[in-house]
Design a protein around this motif. Structure first.
Motif, PDB file in Angstrom:
ATOM      1  N   GLU A 141      30.285  53.367  51.537  1.00  0.00           N
ATOM      2  CA  GLU A 141      31.479  52.847  50.864  1.00  0.00           C
ATOM      3  C   GLU A 141      31.333  52.899  49.342  1.00  0.00           C
ATOM      4  O   GLU A 141      32.209  53.417  48.641  1.00  0.00           O
ATOM      5  CB  GLU A 141      31.742  51.410  51.313  1.00  0.00           C
ATOM      6  N   LEU A 142      30.228  52.366  48.833  1.00  0.00           N
ATOM      7  CA  LEU A 142      30.028  52.390  47.385  1.00  0.00           C
ATOM      8  C   LEU A 142      29.770  53.810  46.884  1.00  0.00           C
ATOM      9  O   LEU A 142      30.150  54.146  45.758  1.00  0.00           O
ATOM     10  CB  LEU A 142      28.870  51.467  47.000  1.00  0.00           C
ATOM     11  N   GLY A 143      29.121  54.636  47.703  1.00  0.00           N
ATOM     12  CA  GLY A 143      28.907  56.017  47.308  1.00  0.00           C
ATOM     13  C   GLY A 143      30.213  56.780  47.148  1.00  0.00           C
ATOM     14  O   GLY A 143      30.385  57.548  46.198  1.00  0.00           O
ATOM     15  N   VAL A 147      31.652  58.456  43.740  1.00  0.00           N
ATOM     16  CA  VAL A 147      32.027  59.871  43.648  1.00  0.00           C
ATOM     17  C   VAL A 147      33.476  60.027  43.193  1.00  0.00           C
ATOM     18  O   VAL A 147      33.800  60.903  42.381  1.00  0.00           O
ATOM     19  CB  VAL A 147      31.799  60.555  45.010  1.00  0.00           C
ATOM     20  N   SER A 148      34.353  59.180  43.707  1.00  0.00           N
ATOM     21  CA  SER A 148      35.769  59.255  43.323  1.00  0.00           C
ATOM     22  C   SER A 148      36.073  58.540  42.011  1.00  0.00           C
ATOM     23  O   SER A 148      37.252  58.368  41.662  1.00  0.00           O
ATOM     24  CB  SER A 148      36.639  58.667  44.439  1.00  0.00           C
ATOM     25  N   GLU A 149      35.038  58.071  41.310  1.00  0.00           N
ATOM     26  CA  GLU A 149      35.142  57.452  39.988  1.00  0.00           C
ATOM     27  C   GLU A 149      35.924  56.141  40.003  1.00  0.00           C
ATOM     28  O   GLU A 149      36.468  55.713  38.975  1.00  0.00           O
ATOM     29  CB  GLU A 149      35.772  58.424  38.984  1.00  0.00           C
ATOM     30  N   MET A 154      36.971  50.724  37.360  1.00  0.00           N
ATOM     31  CA  MET A 154      36.840  49.269  37.320  1.00  0.00           C
ATOM     32  C   MET A 154      36.226  48.814  36.003  1.00  0.00           C
ATOM     33  O   MET A 154      36.630  47.787  35.439  1.00  0.00           O
ATOM     34  CB  MET A 154      35.990  48.787  38.497  1.00  0.00           C
ATOM     35  N   GLU A 155      35.252  49.559  35.507  1.00  0.00           N
ATOM     36  CA  GLU A 155      34.645  49.208  34.220  1.00  0.00           C
ATOM     37  C   GLU A 155      35.651  49.328  33.088  1.00  0.00           C
ATOM     38  O   GLU A 155      35.674  48.499  32.172  1.00  0.00           O
ATOM     39  CB  GLU A 155      33.438  50.100  33.967  1.00  0.00           C
ATOM     40  N   VAL A 156      36.510  50.350  33.140  1.00  0.00           N
ATOM     41  CA  VAL A 156      37.521  50.535  32.095  1.00  0.00           C
ATOM     42  C   VAL A 156      38.549  49.411  32.142  1.00  0.00           C
ATOM     43  O   VAL A 156      39.037  48.944  31.098  1.00  0.00           O
ATOM     44  CB  VAL A 156      38.205  51.909  32.260  1.00  0.00           C
ATOM     45  N   SER A 157      38.890  48.941  33.343  1.00  0.00           N
ATOM     46  CA  SER A 157      39.902  47.894  33.497  1.00  0.00           C
ATOM     47  C   SER A 157      39.325  46.486  33.362  1.00  0.00           C
ATOM     48  O   SER A 157      39.939  45.520  33.804  1.00  0.00           O
ATOM     49  CB  SER A 157      40.591  48.030  34.856  1.00  0.00           C
ATOM     50  N   GLN A 247      27.116  62.718  41.808  1.00  0.00           N
ATOM     51  CA  GLN A 247      28.443  63.282  41.986  1.00  0.00           C
ATOM     52  C   GLN A 247      28.428  64.293  43.141  1.00  0.00           C
ATOM     53  O   GLN A 247      27.442  64.968  43.378  1.00  0.00           O
ATOM     54  CB  GLN A 247      28.905  63.969  40.699  1.00  0.00           C
ATOM     55  N   GLY A 248      29.542  64.377  43.832  1.00  0.00           N
ATOM     56  CA  GLY A 248      29.652  65.308  44.958  1.00  0.00           C
ATOM     57  C   GLY A 248      29.701  64.562  46.278  1.00  0.00           C
ATOM     58  O   GLY A 248      29.065  63.516  46.449  1.00  0.00           O
ATOM     59  N   THR A 249      30.464  65.106  47.217  1.00  0.00           N
ATOM     60  CA  THR A 249      30.628  64.453  48.506  1.00  0.00           C
ATOM     61  C   THR A 249      29.337  64.417  49.319  1.00  0.00           C
ATOM     62  O   THR A 249      29.154  63.543  50.163  1.00  0.00           O
ATOM     63  CB  THR A 249      31.722  65.168  49.321  1.00  0.00           C
TER      64      THR A 249
END
Length: 282
Positions: A141-143, A147-149, A154-157, A247-249
């Motif tokens: 889930e967290l991975g 990957v989907s940024e 969340m950090e930006v918001s 990064q990457g699936t």
């Protein structure tokens, strides 16, 4: 001709020695790189653990998310733990009965099964099952969020991802896994009673009287305490692997897989340490 032949042999030998030295140097360099990566991973995990511990005592605790994770980790795992607990008690009883029957000690079977399940088998087997289900679920889930940024968003918001994503899951795993272990212990003893009645007839009250006659508080207390450490280890490893996924699936699957492996190994190591400490204190 002899000098030419001897010089060619010396040249071949020198080339061979140089190749061996180069291969040794490459192997040494690779080992050094692996050691550096290992120590870097240990340092990253220590920093991740410290940030999680610091955010756990924050005033802005995400209580609603914590309750949702308790539901996901606890309630959604109950069917799997139910089947595991019943089979664990039944198998242990079926395997142990012939041995005790050879010594004429079948009456000791309920107490032996109850002590084995409560002290060791219940906590360890349940924790390993949870490491497979919960650890892989958190890591995947967290991975996928990494990957989907979504974590970067969340950090930006101004939403702290460690506090919202990690602390809630680690605390939920720390609190829910002991509950699941006690539930599995109860079902394991119930499964033992069902297995005994396959080849015999023992009343429910008599069975539980014989089972808990040999169990005291110091059998139950250390087994419960170590399950909190099991839960914390599973939650931390799953969150760390998912949170630091590349990064990457493909990295999502690697994060889930490594979370299961490392969490299961930590469960075994923590159990070994807990058994040694209990043996020294009692």
């Amino acid at each position: 001709m002899k000098k030419l032949g001897s010089s060619s042999k010396v040249t071949k030998k020198a080339i061979f020695v140089k190749l061996q030295i180069m291969r040794l140097g490459e192997k040494t360099y690779k080992k050094k790189q692996e050691a550096n990566r290992m120590f870097a991973a240990i340092g990253d995990f220590t920093l991740f653990f410290w940030q999680t511990l610091k955010e756990a005592f924050s005033l802005d605790f995400e209580f609603n998310e914590f309750l949702r994770q308790c539901f996901q980790i606890g309630y959604k795992t109950v069917p799997l733990i139910s089947v595991t607990g019943m089979i664990m008690g039944a198998v242990l009883t079926i395997q142990s009965r012939p041995v005790l029957a050879d010594f004429g000690a079948v009456s000791l079977l309920p107490g032996m099964v109850a002590a084995s399940i409560i002290r060791e088998m219940g906590p360890v087997i349940t924790a390993l099952i949870c490491a497979g289900k919960i650890g892989s679920g958190i890591g995947a889930e967290l991975g996928s969020m990494k990957v989907s940024e979504q974590i970067d968003a969340m950090e930006v918001s101004s939403t702290h991802p460690i506090r919202f994503l990690v602390v809630t899951r680690v605390l939920a795993a720390t609190l829910m896994i002991p509950v699941l272990v006690m539930y599995a212990d109860a079902l394991g003893i119930l499964g033992s009673w069902a297995a005994i009645n396959i080849k015999g007839s023992v009343s429910f009250v008599l069975f539980f009287h014989q089972a808990f006659r040999v169990i005291d508080f110091m059998d139950f207390f250390p087994a419960v305490i170590k399950t909190f450490f099991f839960g914390a280890a599973i939650g931390l490893v799953g969150c760390y692997k998912g949170y630091t996924a590349a990064q990457g699936t493909e990295s999502v699957g690697k994060a889930a897989n490594s979370a299961v492996v490392i969490a299961s190994l930590l469960v075994i190591i923590i159990d070994l340490i807990a058994v040694q400490i209990t043996d020294m204190l009692l």
